[in-house]
Design a protein around this motif. Structure first.
Motif, PDB file in Angstrom:
ATOM      1  N   VAL A 142      37.723  30.836  37.380  1.00  0.00           N
ATOM      2  CA  VAL A 142      38.066  32.076  37.647  1.00  0.00           C
ATOM      3  C   VAL A 142      37.199  32.710  36.505  1.00  0.00           C
ATOM      4  CG1 VAL A 142      39.577  33.982  37.509  1.00  0.00           C
ATOM      5  CG2 VAL A 142      40.177  31.837  38.535  1.00  0.00           C
ATOM      6  N   THR A 164      45.625  39.623  32.173  1.00  0.00           N
ATOM      7  CA  THR A 164      45.638  38.284  31.985  1.00  0.00           C
ATOM      8  C   THR A 164      46.842  37.604  32.815  1.00  0.00           C
ATOM      9  OG1 THR A 164      47.292  38.966  29.982  1.00  0.00           O
ATOM     10  CG2 THR A 164      44.892  38.395  29.592  1.00  0.00           C
ATOM     11  N   ALA A 197      36.489  36.314  34.802  1.00  0.00           N
ATOM     12  CA  ALA A 197      37.576  37.516  34.800  1.00  0.00           C
ATOM     13  C   ALA A 197      36.607  38.791  34.427  1.00  0.00           C
ATOM     14  CB  ALA A 197      38.439  37.234  33.572  1.00  0.00           C
ATOM     15  N   VAL A 202      40.516  30.662  31.184  1.00  0.00           N
ATOM     16  CA  VAL A 202      39.401  31.564  31.830  1.00  0.00           C
ATOM     17  C   VAL A 202      38.093  31.088  31.113  1.00  0.00           C
ATOM     18  CG1 VAL A 202      38.377  33.812  32.137  1.00  0.00           C
ATOM     19  CG2 VAL A 202      40.895  33.534  32.444  1.00  0.00           C
ATOM     20  N   TYR A 213      45.043  36.788  36.099  1.00  0.00           N
ATOM     21  CA  TYR A 213      44.227  35.363  36.106  1.00  0.00           C
ATOM     22  C   TYR A 213      44.956  34.465  35.922  1.00  0.00           C
ATOM     23  CZ  TYR A 213      40.818  39.450  35.447  1.00  0.00           C
ATOM     24  OH  TYR A 213      40.112  40.605  35.738  1.00  0.00           O
ATOM     25  N   LEU A 271      42.016  35.514  27.047  1.00  0.00           N
ATOM     26  CA  LEU A 271      41.634  35.090  28.425  1.00  0.00           C
ATOM     27  C   LEU A 271      41.202  33.600  28.166  1.00  0.00           C
ATOM     28  CD1 LEU A 271      39.559  37.782  29.678  1.00  0.00           C
ATOM     29  CD2 LEU A 271      41.566  37.095  30.528  1.00  0.00           C
TER      30      LEU A 271
END
Length: 71
Positions: free
Chosen positions: A36, A21, A38, A56, A24, A51
């Protein structure tokens, strides 16, 4: 310009040890116009929620689904 990036943390991929995490989050901070995706390490619904919380928009989930860790 890059609009979307699939980022796999290969040291965690397939190990079910949780996503990177911090990685990201840093990418999202430094490249706010890049979406992004992940990948790597996701083991639970809590990982997906973490996330999502940092922004994300999409996640690749493999082994956790295969092993029925995520319904």
């Amino acid at each position: 310009g890059v609009r979307t990036a699939l980022v796999t943390e290969i040291t965690r991929d397939g190990l079910l040890q949780g996503p990177a995490t911090a990685l990201y989050e840093k990418l999202i901070e430094e490249c706010p116009k890049v979406s992004v995706i992940a990948s790597g390490g996701v083991a639970s619904v809590a990982d997906l929620e973490a996330l999502q919380k940092i922004g994300v928009p999409a996640v690749v989930v493999g082994k956790a689904l295969y092993e029925s860790r995520i319904p």
